[in-house]
Design a protein around this motif. Structure first.
Motif, PDB file in Angstrom:
ATOM      1  N   LEU A 250      41.647  40.717  36.049  1.00  0.00           N
ATOM      2  CA  LEU A 250      40.601  41.583  36.575  1.00  0.00           C
ATOM      3  C   LEU A 250      41.057  42.240  37.870  1.00  0.00           C
ATOM      4  N   ALA A 251      40.633  43.460  38.099  1.00  0.00           N
ATOM      5  CA  ALA A 251      40.944  44.140  39.355  1.00  0.00           C
ATOM      6  C   ALA A 251      40.194  43.473  40.504  1.00  0.00           C
ATOM      7  N   ASP A 252      40.765  43.550  41.697  1.00  0.00           N
ATOM      8  CA  ASP A 252      40.077  43.058  42.886  1.00  0.00           C
ATOM      9  C   ASP A 252      38.945  44.018  43.259  1.00  0.00           C
ATOM     10  N   VAL A 253      38.070  43.545  44.135  1.00  0.00           N
ATOM     11  CA  VAL A 253      37.072  44.412  44.747  1.00  0.00           C
ATOM     12  C   VAL A 253      37.180  44.270  46.261  1.00  0.00           C
ATOM     13  N   GLU A 254      36.609  45.217  46.970  1.00  0.00           N
ATOM     14  CA  GLU A 254      36.587  45.165  48.431  1.00  0.00           C
ATOM     15  C   GLU A 254      35.140  45.159  48.906  1.00  0.00           C
ATOM     16  N   PHE A 255      34.894  44.394  49.958  1.00  0.00           N
ATOM     17  CA  PHE A 255      33.566  44.362  50.566  1.00  0.00           C
ATOM     18  C   PHE A 255      33.601  45.195  51.841  1.00  0.00           C
ATOM     19  N   VAL A 256      32.613  46.058  51.982  1.00  0.00           N
ATOM     20  CA  VAL A 256      32.615  47.034  53.066  1.00  0.00           C
ATOM     21  C   VAL A 256      31.242  47.133  53.715  1.00  0.00           C
TER      22      VAL A 256
END
Length: 284
Positions: A250-256
């Motif tokens: 799975l691709a990573d995600v970023e928290f912003v």
């Protein structure tokens, strides 16, 4: 008279259950936290905290003190806001991604309302894409949410791997049917990433549960209905992570953090600083 600094360490220790974590959040040394608790215990003549190599928890006397300690700190914050130089006031509309609510948000909100009691904080919990749409419409001042890798909007807090989770992965995989998915409704980022990963691997899938609440999705996953995709640090208890060779990566995600243009900068900065201080260090 009880020392408010000592009480602040005591309340934070109850929240974190860890001297190390308390020191990190308060920005002081671990030995200083220990001294604060010891001096508080000496002042009251009671043991407030039970600690051994495995856990930190309050004694009965500590539990009795906790509510009074919080009240004293809240009152001190209100007085300081009323008569001090920092008189932040107004309304701040916060949007938070559904899965973030289940992690460190409680301590952040408690600190904010204690430090800025004259600010009316309104919170909306929804999917990241929905929150972004609300902010674009002018309905939210600050958003804490996820974004896809490669997107540039917002202030990056940290990057997180997504993982496949299930109550019994072996049983679900042994059935050989279309992979059962438990997911947020569109336009969920984690749902889209899971579906794209399965499509790229030419693995058939079907949605067996859709729910806008993480607690609902977790209940379905714990019941063995199917696979749930979540950031690794936010994996609910009772679910097992599927090994990397069993399902597509799975691709990573970023928290912003995303600030609305035109929002009150002082209010946004006050809450943003608390979020960065309590979330970012855990993913450094």
């Amino acid at each position: 008279m009880l020392n408010l600094t000592h009480l602040a360490s005591f309340v934070m220790l109850e929240q974190t259950g860890s001297f190390t974590e308390t020191a990190l959040r308060l920005g002081i040394g671990q030995s200083t936290v220990t001294q604060h608790i010891q001096r508080l215990e000496k002042a009251l003549g009671r043991q407030l905290v039970f600690r051994d190599t495995h856990q930190v928890r309050l004694t009965a006397e500590g539990e009795a003190l906790l509510g009074h300690a919080r009240g004293m700190l809240d009152l001190n914050g209100k007085v300081a806001a009323l008569f001090g130089e920092n008189r932040l006031r107004g309304r701040l509309r916060l949007g938070v991604s559904e899965d973030v609510v289940a992690s460190r948000l409680t301590a952040i909100l408690a600190d904010f309302i204690r430090l800025y009691p004259l600010v009316d904080l309104e919170m909306t919990v929804a999917l990241s894409a929905v929150l972004n749409q609300m902010q674009d419409a002018g309905d939210l001042d600050l958003v804490l949410a996820k974004r896809h890798i490669g997107e540039t909007h917002g202030r990056l807090l940290y990057r997180e791997p997504l993982v496949w989770l299930a109550q019994d992965p072996d049983l679900l995989l042994s059935r050989g049917n279309a992979l059962p998915l438990i997911a947020f409704p569109p336009p969920s980022i984690t749902r889209r990433i899971a579906q794209e990963a399965l499509d790229a691997a030419r693995m058939p899938w079907r949605i067996v549960c859709t729910c806008g609440s993480l607690s609902g999705l977790t209940a379905a996953a714990r019941a063995g209905m199917g696979f749930l995709v979540q950031p690794r640090s936010m994996a609910p208890s009772g679910l097992r992570e599927v090994s990397a060779d069993r399902l597509p990566p799975l691709a990573d995600v970023e928290f912003v953090l995303v600030q609305r243009r035109g929002a009150d900068a002082a209010l946004v900065d006050a809450l943003s600083n608390l979020i960065v201080a309590q979330i970012a260090p855990h993913h450094a």
